[in-house]
Write an enzyme that holds these catalytic residues in place. Sequence first.
Site, mmCIF file in Angstrom:
data_model
loop_
_atom_site.group_PDB
_atom_site.id
_atom_site.type_symbol
_atom_site.label_atom_id
_atom_site.label_comp_id
_atom_site.label_asym_id
_atom_site.label_seq_id
_atom_site.Cartn_x
_atom_site.Cartn_y
_atom_site.Cartn_z
ATOM 1 N N SER A 148 0.859 -1.192 0.000
ATOM 2 C CA SER A 148 0.000 0.000 0.000
ATOM 3 C C SER A 148 0.891 1.236 0.000
ATOM 4 C CB SER A 148 -0.867 0.007 1.256
ATOM 5 O OG SER A 148 -1.453 1.274 1.449
ATOM 6 N N TYR A 171 -1.730 -0.668 10.213
ATOM 7 C CA TYR A 171 -1.740 -0.843 8.750
ATOM 8 C C TYR A 171 -0.406 -0.390 8.149
ATOM 9 C CZ TYR A 171 -3.728 -0.996 4.027
ATOM 10 O OH TYR A 171 -3.979 -1.297 2.703
#
Length: 265
Positions: A148, A171
Amino acid sequence: MHTRDLFSLEGKIALVTGGAGLYGKPICRALAEAGAMVVIASRDLVACRRLAEEFQEDKYHAMAVRLDLGDEDSIRTCVEEIMRNYGRIDILVNNAVTRQGMGDLDTVTKAGWEEALRINSTGMMLVTQAVVPHMLAAGKGNIINIGSIQGTTGPRFPVYEGTEMSSPLNYTCDKWAMVGFTRWIANKYGTRGIRCNCISPGGYGPGVEDRIGENAFTENYRKLTPLGRFAQDDDIKGPVVFLASEASAYVTGHNLLVDGGWTSW
Ligand SMILES: NC(=O)c1ccc[n+]([C@@H]2O[C@H](COP(=O)([O-])OP(=O)(O)OC[C@H]3O[C@@H](n4cnc5c(N)ncnc54)[C@H](OP(=O)(O)O)[C@@H]3O)[C@@H](O)[C@H]2O)c1
């Protein structure tokens, strides 16, 4: 080799974790359209089967297998089932993600932190550990990890101003770990025929915009993205096929940003 053949995945066996999820679907479709037999794997076998049937109706090759990255037996059984059916795994796409247990520093709990790590890092390691010996035996293999932008830069918090949204600490950490994991695998096994790369995408439009509609975040996100929009299905398809195919035969240990320029400021 002809350029068309460089991009062909004809006859390849590809395992995609979390294959029926938001980004998973176009990733699986891309591999199938390029000629691979795609194994769509996650806990929700019904959803995986539904997608496999959709591909089969379009005359592509696909099957569904149950996979829980939090359960070593499930990982072993999944890999064994593919090996029993096809005798090899040419491509592994580590795409699955859990967002369970995620939070900011002031809200995340030890249990939540460990739960996210258990799936996102440990699960990814375990499925790769189960697949790599088969790739080594075959003398070739290709691993693609879906990271990501949050695992390439830090979160840009002002983008969330005016909303309740945030980018969880877990994350960012789990996704940064993926880039290190990619390089380790690439460096360790390159001379034995295995390539390993990461794709770090930006926000997925059909997921974000359909789920939350228009708000300050979507507006800010577009403004801060040089291409001025969220990612669409076709944006991930080409990069996946490139990295999964011979077209990228001399590319390994790379983190390919597919982010509309988000990280180029
Ligand atoms: N969406 C975005 O905007 C975005 C942006 C950048 C990067 N990414 C990355 O793209 C990848 C896919 O994200 P997404 O947004 O498509 O997520 P998603 O729609 O939530 O899909 C996640 C997938 O992971 C599977 N999964 C979760 N826990 C699992 C477990 N224990 N075992 C096996 N599978 C499990 C889920 O299937 P089951 O529930 O059936 O297990 C689901 O198919 C992730 O690596 C994410 O970090 C996404």
